[in-house]
Design a protein around this motif. Structure first.
Motif, PDB file in Angstrom:
ATOM      1  N   LEU A 122       1.853   0.598  -0.675  1.00 39.39           N
ATOM      2  CA  LEU A 122       2.760   0.847   0.467  1.00 39.39           C
ATOM      3  C   LEU A 122       2.735   2.396   0.740  1.00 39.39           C
ATOM      4  CD1 LEU A 122       6.235  -0.636  -1.083  1.00 39.39           C
ATOM      5  CD2 LEU A 122       5.221  -1.294   1.199  1.00 39.39           C
ATOM      6  N   ALA A 144       8.754   0.152  -4.342  1.00 40.06           N
ATOM      7  CA  ALA A 144       7.265  -0.162  -4.630  1.00 40.06           C
ATOM      8  C   ALA A 144       6.966  -0.866  -5.990  1.00 40.06           C
ATOM      9  CB  ALA A 144       6.584   1.190  -4.427  1.00 40.06           C
ATOM     10  N   LEU A 150       2.720   3.529  -4.656  1.00 38.26           N
ATOM     11  CA  LEU A 150       3.232   4.079  -3.400  1.00 38.26           C
ATOM     12  C   LEU A 150       2.562   5.442  -2.975  1.00 38.26           C
ATOM     13  CD1 LEU A 150       5.715   4.358  -0.989  1.00 38.26           C
ATOM     14  CD2 LEU A 150       6.931   5.635  -2.947  1.00 38.26           C
TER      15      LEU A 150
END
Length: 392
Positions: free
Chosen positions: A36, A314, A321
């Motif tokens: 992410l 996350a 992340l």
């Protein structure tokens, strides 16, 4: 053909079979992402004047009440953002103020500007001076308006919202899908890395959602310029009380976006408006711009999550992340891409156009990214972080 498309010079249509196929997509048809990302930004509401009066929007103020930030105010916001480690200055405002906003036009004239776009250009220059990369989202734009500010922006954007005519856009100054599609087309023709998205729950149906996503895909296939697509639910506020889409709807629309769009285009949900934890497995790989300094001025009742909350999102999906810049690395020329980049390079992204390649990044933005100063170091550090998690 979509409403208003031919009027605004957009030759685009989507295949009925593709629409029906996309409507059948479910979350089971997509894979979760490998990582992410998010962008650390400041939110700068340049003006709250807008020629539209959408019934779900709390951002615009009526004539006589609309604000226009001064360059001094903009500089102060950018300074606070740079001090907090931000890299992006997100400029938003209502679409071109119409003739009703006499006070806004008078103030622009007093400050030496004949349009909101010429003022936006000066505001972007202030952001660059203070160490932030501009990302402007000024609504519908002609090619000339977009060209006025393109070289002082790392990327730009506008929400398509929907290709359907909906009651939420009703009124004497209603939004027309063809205008929005024209703006996306203009960005492609001008080689601008671009963000767009759809609104969910403003009166569109499932066919409209599929058509909107496929229209974005078709324009991206022509120009390779879309960097991310936002799937944003409408939320209750002082002007909208018709409710938000439920979780099942958001999960299916998000999965449809992931299937419709090529791998290099990120699917984003705003974590202050959407249940991000419950959408990651539907193909979401980006959490958008989040500010440690400023509010979400478009949705002021919905606060940005703190960095630790993004980390929790996350962690809930067991994903790394990473922070990213407002322009994705795949649009950068070779000299600015990191050694570890292994994503799909944007069409023709080369050495600034001198060898026939496409000039996605202007000399102004290239110089800012390569600068031997604290801002340049901050940008390059974020690039390294992005490459370590989710290269683009």
């Amino acid at each position: 053909m979509f409403p208003g498309a031919s009027e605004y010079g957009v030759d685009i249509a989507v295949d009925d079979a593709a629409v029906e196929e996309l409507r059948q997509v479910s979350p089971n048809d997509v894979d979760a992402p490998s990582a992410l990302t998010f962008s650390r930004n400041v939110f700068i509401p340049l003006t709250t004047a807008c020629r539209y009066t959408c019934t779900y929007c709390t951002y615009f103020d009526p004539p006589g009440q609309a604000s226009l930030l001064s360059l001094e105010e903009i500089r102060e916001i950018c300074q606070r953002g740079a001090d907090a480690g931000c890299t992006e200055a997100l400029f938003t405002f209502g679409d071109d103020p119409d003739e009703r906003y006499t006070e806004i036009h008078a103030k622009l004239e007093e400050w030496g500007h004949d349009s909101i776009h010429s003022y936006l250009r000066e505001a972007c220059e202030v952001a660059l001076e203070e160490g932030l990369l501009p990302h402007a989202n000024p609504g519908d734009q002609t090619r000339e308006q977009m060209a006025t500010v393109a070289d002082v922006n790392a990327s730009m954007g506008v929400m398509l919202e929907t290709t359907a005519e909906v009651g939420a856009h009703a009124g004497p100054r209603r939004k027309v899908p063809g205008q929005r599609l024209r703006t996306l087309k203009n960005a492609g023709e001008l080689d601008i890395a671009f963000t767009t998205g759809i609104l969910v729950g403003i009166g569109e149906n499932w066919r409209d959602r599929a058509e909107s996503l496929l229209a974005i895909r078709e324009l991206h296939e022509r120009y390779d310029h879309i960097q991310e697509v936002i799937i944003q639910p409408v939320v209750d506020n002082e002007r909208w009380s018709d409710g938000s889409p439920d979780l099942a709807t958001m999960r299916q629309v998000t999965a449809m976006a992931r299937v419709a769009l090529p791998e290099e285009v990120s699917v984003q949900v705003p974590p202050n408006l959407a249940p991000a934890k419950d959408l990651i497995d539907c193909g979401v790989d980006d959490l958008g711009g989040v500010s440690p300094v400023t509010d979400d001025h478009i949705n002021p009742d919905y606060k940005w999550p703190a960095l630790r909350e993004l980390e929790e999102i996350a962690a809930s999906a067991a994903l790394p992340l990473g922070e990213r810049l407002p322009v994705y690395e795949r649009f950068l020329p070779p000299a600015l891409r990191t050694d570890g980049f292994d994503g799909q390079v944007a069409d023709g992204a080369g050495s600034g156009g001198s060898d026939g390649s496409r000039d996605w990044i202007s000399p102004t933005i290239r110089d800012a990214l390569a600068a031997d100063d604290s801002a340049g170091e901050r940008y390059r550090a974020v690039l390294q972080d992005e490459t370590a998690t989710a290269p683009r």
